[in-house]
Design a protein around this motif. Structure first.
Motif, PDB file in Angstrom:
ATOM      1  N   GLU A 144       0.812  -1.214   0.000  1.00 40.98           N
ATOM      2  CA  GLU A 144       0.000   0.000   0.000  1.00 40.98           C
ATOM      3  C   GLU A 144       0.847   1.265   0.000  1.00 40.98           C
ATOM      4  O   GLU A 144       0.327   2.359   0.132  1.00 40.98           O
ATOM      5  N   GLY A 145       2.157   1.127  -0.098  1.00 42.53           N
ATOM      6  CA  GLY A 145       3.003   2.266  -0.335  1.00 42.53           C
ATOM      7  C   GLY A 145       3.401   3.105   0.855  1.00 42.53           C
ATOM      8  O   GLY A 145       3.221   4.314   0.818  1.00 42.53           O
ATOM      9  N   GLU A 146       3.907   2.515   1.914  1.00 42.47           N
ATOM     10  CA  GLU A 146       4.422   3.295   3.034  1.00 42.47           C
ATOM     11  C   GLU A 146       5.909   3.040   3.187  1.00 42.47           C
ATOM     12  O   GLU A 146       6.342   1.914   3.378  1.00 42.47           O
ATOM     13  N   CYS A 147       6.681   4.096   3.087  1.00 43.77           N
ATOM     14  CA  CYS A 147       8.131   4.008   3.251  1.00 43.77           C
ATOM     15  C   CYS A 147       8.592   5.260   3.996  1.00 43.77           C
ATOM     16  O   CYS A 147       8.145   6.368   3.703  1.00 43.77           O
ATOM     17  N   GLU A 148       9.470   5.075   4.941  1.00 46.95           N
ATOM     18  CA  GLU A 148       9.965   6.194   5.748  1.00 46.95           C
ATOM     19  C   GLU A 148      11.496   6.178   5.689  1.00 46.95           C
ATOM     20  O   GLU A 148      12.123   5.175   6.021  1.00 46.95           O
ATOM     21  N   VAL A 149      12.066   7.318   5.294  1.00 41.92           N
ATOM     22  CA  VAL A 149      13.519   7.446   5.230  1.00 41.92           C
ATOM     23  C   VAL A 149      13.930   8.446   6.297  1.00 41.92           C
ATOM     24  O   VAL A 149      13.416   9.562   6.374  1.00 41.92           O
ATOM     25  N   SER A 150      14.872   8.030   7.143  1.00 43.74           N
ATOM     26  CA  SER A 150      15.404   8.935   8.165  1.00 43.74           C
ATOM     27  C   SER A 150      16.900   9.102   7.929  1.00 43.74           C
ATOM     28  O   SER A 150      17.552   8.254   7.346  1.00 43.74           O
ATOM     29  N   LEU A 151      17.417  10.234   8.421  1.00 44.69           N
ATOM     30  CA  LEU A 151      18.821  10.556   8.236  1.00 44.69           C
ATOM     31  C   LEU A 151      19.554  10.441   9.560  1.00 44.69           C
ATOM     32  O   LEU A 151      19.090  10.969  10.578  1.00 44.69           O
ATOM     33  N   ASP A 152      20.687   9.767   9.548  1.00 44.12           N
ATOM     34  CA  ASP A 152      21.498   9.586  10.747  1.00 44.12           C
ATOM     35  C   ASP A 152      22.666  10.571  10.678  1.00 44.12           C
ATOM     36  O   ASP A 152      23.611  10.357   9.914  1.00 44.12           O
ATOM     37  N   LEU A 153      22.587  11.629  11.451  1.00 45.79           N
ATOM     38  CA  LEU A 153      23.597  12.669  11.414  1.00 45.79           C
ATOM     39  C   LEU A 153      24.811  12.351  12.279  1.00 45.79           C
ATOM     40  O   LEU A 153      25.828  13.010  12.174  1.00 45.79           O
ATOM     41  N   GLY A 154      24.708  11.412  13.144  1.00 47.28           N
ATOM     42  CA  GLY A 154      25.835  11.172  14.045  1.00 47.28           C
ATOM     43  C   GLY A 154      26.188   9.763  14.060  1.00 47.28           C
ATOM     44  O   GLY A 154      27.037   9.093  14.221  1.00 47.28           O
TER      45      GLY A 154
END
Length: 154
Positions: A144-154
C-alpha cells in the motif's frame, strides 16, 4: 562382492591375454578388438546395477531431509529481503553499503513485499534526495506504499 568382481576381471584379462598369445597372427587384430569389447563390457557391468537401483526421489528426499523449514526460515527470508533492499538503494543511488540500513514491518513472503519500510541513511546517503527513495521503494516493494527514510547525522 568387490573382491570377487575384481578377481573375475583379472581372470578375464588373464584369459584374454592367453587367447591373444595363441591366436594366429592373421587374426590378431580381430582378437584384440574382441578382447577389448569383452573387457569394456566386464568393467561396465556394475553400472547396470547402479543405474537400475538408483532412485531419484529417495536421493532428493535424503538431500532435502537435512533442511529445516520453520520460523528461522521465515526470518531468514525477511533478513535477506532487508539486505537486498539496502543493496538496491546503495547501487541505485551510489551510496556506500555501510551507510544504508533497512528494516521492514509486515513482511509478506508470498509477494515479497512489506507493509512498511524504514530506511536509515548516513554518510554519503545524507546528500541523496530521500523523497525519491521513499517514492521508489513505496511503489516497488510495498503493498500500500508506506516508506519512511530517516537521516542519521551522528
Amino acid at each position: 562382492m568387490l573382491d570377487s568382481y575384481f578377481g573375475g576381471i583379472m581372470m578375464l584379462c588373464l584369459f584374454l591375454a592367453v587367447a591373444q598369445g595363441v591366436a594366429h597372427p592373421r587374426f590378431s587384430a580381430i582378437t584384440s578388438f574382441g578382447a577389448g569389447v569383452l573387457v569394456i563390457c566386464a568393467i561396465m557391468l556394475p553400472l547396470v546395477d547402479i543405474i537400475r537401483d538408483f532412485d531419484v526421489n529417495s536421493s532428493l528426499d535424503d538431500i532435502l531431509s537435512g533442511i529445516e523449514y520453520g520460523d528461522a526460515t521465515d526470518s531468514s527470508i525477511e533478513l535477506a529481503f532487508e539486505d537486498g533492499l539496502a543493496e538496491y538503494i546503495s547501487v541505485k543511488w551510489e551510496i556506500d553499503r555501510e551507510d544504508v540500513s533497512v528494516r521492514v514491518d509486515g513482511f509478506d513472503m508470498e509477494s515479497l513485499t512489506a507493509e512498511r519500510i524504514y530506511v536509515t541513511l548516513g554518510g554519503k546517503g545524507l546528500l541523496v534526495d530521500y523523497k525519491r527513495i521513499e517514492e521508489a521503494l513505496a511503489l516497488e516493494f510495498t503493498r500500500e506504499g508506506e516508506c519512511e527514510v530517516s537521516l542519521d547525522l551522528g
